[in-house]
Motif scaffolding. Structure first.
Motif, short mmCIF file in Angstrom:
data_model
loop_
_atom_site.label_atom_id
_atom_site.label_comp_id
_atom_site.label_asym_id
_atom_site.label_seq_id
_atom_site.Cartn_x
_atom_site.Cartn_y
_atom_site.Cartn_z
N MET A 115 0.82 -1.21 0.00
CA MET A 115 0.00 0.00 0.00
C MET A 115 0.85 1.26 0.00
O MET A 115 0.42 2.31 -0.51
CB MET A 115 -0.92 0.00 1.23
CG MET A 115 -2.04 -1.03 1.18
SD MET A 115 -3.15 -0.80 -0.23
CE MET A 115 -3.86 0.79 0.15
N LEU A 116 2.05 1.20 0.55
CA LEU A 116 2.91 2.38 0.57
C LEU A 116 3.25 2.86 -0.83
O LEU A 116 3.41 4.05 -1.07
CB LEU A 116 4.18 2.10 1.36
CG LEU A 116 4.05 2.07 2.88
CD1 LEU A 116 5.40 1.77 3.53
CD2 LEU A 116 3.50 3.38 3.42
N ASP A 117 3.38 1.93 -1.76
CA ASP A 117 3.65 2.31 -3.16
C ASP A 117 2.48 3.09 -3.74
O ASP A 117 2.67 4.06 -4.48
CB ASP A 117 3.92 1.06 -4.00
CG ASP A 117 5.25 0.39 -3.66
OD1 ASP A 117 6.19 1.13 -3.30
OD2 ASP A 117 5.33 -0.83 -3.75
N ILE A 118 1.27 2.66 -3.40
CA ILE A 118 0.07 3.36 -3.87
C ILE A 118 0.00 4.76 -3.29
O ILE A 118 -0.30 5.74 -3.98
CB ILE A 118 -1.19 2.55 -3.51
CG1 ILE A 118 -1.17 1.19 -4.22
CG2 ILE A 118 -2.46 3.32 -3.86
CD1 ILE A 118 -2.29 0.26 -3.81
N PHE A 119 0.31 4.87 -1.98
CA PHE A 119 0.29 6.19 -1.35
C PHE A 119 1.37 7.10 -1.95
O PHE A 119 1.15 8.30 -2.17
CB PHE A 119 0.53 6.06 0.16
CG PHE A 119 -0.52 5.25 0.87
CD1 PHE A 119 -1.79 5.10 0.33
CD2 PHE A 119 -0.23 4.63 2.07
CE1 PHE A 119 -2.77 4.35 0.98
CE2 PHE A 119 -1.20 3.89 2.73
CZ PHE A 119 -2.46 3.75 2.18
N SER A 120 2.53 6.52 -2.20
CA SER A 120 3.64 7.29 -2.77
C SER A 120 3.28 7.82 -4.15
O SER A 120 3.54 8.97 -4.49
CB SER A 120 4.89 6.42 -2.84
OG SER A 120 5.96 7.13 -3.43
N GLN A 121 2.66 6.97 -4.97
CA GLN A 121 2.25 7.38 -6.31
C GLN A 121 1.25 8.53 -6.26
O GLN A 121 1.29 9.44 -7.08
CB GLN A 121 1.64 6.19 -7.04
CG GLN A 121 2.65 5.10 -7.40
CD GLN A 121 1.99 3.84 -7.92
OE1 GLN A 121 0.78 3.80 -8.15
NE2 GLN A 121 2.78 2.78 -8.07
N ALA A 122 0.37 8.48 -5.26
CA ALA A 122 -0.63 9.54 -5.13
C ALA A 122 0.03 10.89 -4.90
O ALA A 122 -0.37 11.91 -5.49
CB ALA A 122 -1.58 9.21 -3.99
N TYR A 123 1.06 10.93 -4.06
CA TYR A 123 1.73 12.20 -3.76
C TYR A 123 2.72 12.59 -4.86
O TYR A 123 3.03 13.76 -5.02
CB TYR A 123 2.43 12.13 -2.41
CG TYR A 123 1.46 12.28 -1.26
CD1 TYR A 123 0.76 13.47 -1.07
CD2 TYR A 123 1.22 11.23 -0.38
CE1 TYR A 123 -0.14 13.62 -0.03
CE2 TYR A 123 0.32 11.37 0.67
CZ TYR A 123 -0.35 12.57 0.83
OH TYR A 123 -1.26 12.71 1.85
N GLU A 124 3.20 11.60 -5.61
CA GLU A 124 4.05 11.94 -6.75
C GLU A 124 3.23 12.64 -7.83
O GLU A 124 3.71 13.55 -8.51
CB GLU A 124 4.69 10.67 -7.32
CG GLU A 124 5.82 10.11 -6.43
CD GLU A 124 6.33 8.78 -6.93
OE1 GLU A 124 5.79 8.28 -7.95
OE2 GLU A 124 7.26 8.22 -6.31
N GLN A 125 1.99 12.22 -7.98
CA GLN A 125 1.10 12.86 -8.96
C GLN A 125 0.67 14.25 -8.51
O GLN A 125 0.50 15.15 -9.33
CB GLN A 125 -0.13 11.98 -9.18
CG GLN A 125 0.18 10.64 -9.84
CD GLN A 125 -1.03 9.71 -9.89
OE1 GLN A 125 -2.13 10.08 -9.46
NE2 GLN A 125 -0.85 8.51 -10.41
#
Length: 217
Positions: free
Chosen positions: A120-130
């Motif tokens: 899930m951390l990868d999903i959260f990270s992608q959200a903030y990268e966007q």
């Protein structure tokens, strides 16, 4: 500091799932180990789920019983927990799950080699990268979609916990936070009315930004 508090909250949620499954539904340690192993192969893949599955299989050398059943139900915490709560209060940010995880007991670079590492951390990270300025992860379409697909299961778990008298504070507070965030209007207007009535704290109207007082009209 933040890492440790997230860690505490995740462990609290896992322990409440364990309580519901073990005491509420009667799953034994072997069944729990198999279930957690299965969870670790899907969306819940994480270090803590992985080691939890392993721990259900560990025997106590003294009694021969499963060690998890021998351990006293008492856990400690570090001062980092208290610091996080203090900072959250100063910032006016609700962290009820984290508070619940620490009070009854004595997203950074947190992936490989980290206790709270999970898919899930990868999903959260992608959200903030966007969108680095995103105010809340619930505003990310991918995160929102995942939560929408899981929330009915959470409601059922909370309902079963309440009906069985199983303590499940973080599960309940997670659902409460989700519902509150999605609510168009909260009953906080009554709180502010009360505050203004007994302490002249004033209030704002929905149709403007001016400050008013009940006593002054």
């Amino acid at each position: 500091m933040v890492h440790n508090r997230i860690e505490y909250a995740i462990m609290q949620l896992i322990s409440e799932a364990y309580d519901l499954l073990h005491d509420g539904m009667g799953l034994n340690n072997d069944e729990l180990a198999a279930l957690f192993d299965k969870w670790n192969e899907g969306d819940l893949t994480s270090y803590l789920v992985e080691i939890t599955a392993k721990f259900f299989k560990v025997n106590d050398e003294k009694t021969g019983n499963r060690l998890v059943d021998i351990i006293l139900d008492k856990a400690g915490s570090k001062d980092t927990g208290k610091w996080t709560s203090q900072e959250a209060l100063d910032l006016g940010v609700p962290i009820s799950n984290i508070d619940t995880a620490v009070m009854p007991k004595e997203v950074k670079a947190c992936r490989g080699g980290c206790i709270i590492r999970s898919s899930m951390l990868d999903i959260f990270s992608q959200a903030y990268e966007q969108d680095p300025s995103r105010a809340n992860l619930l505003l990310d379409s991918n995160v929102a979609s995942i939560l929408q697909s899981k929330v009915d299961g959470l409601r059922q778990a909370v309902s079963v916990s309440a009906q069985n008298g199983s303590p499940s504070g973080p599960f309940m507070s997670s659902l409460n936070y989700y519902d509150a965030y999605l609510s168009y209007r909260m009953p906080t207007n009554l709180i502010q009315a009360q505050r203004d009535y007994f302490g002249s704290h004033t209030y704002q109207r929905v149709d403007g930004s001016e400050l008013f007082s009940i006593r002054n009209g």
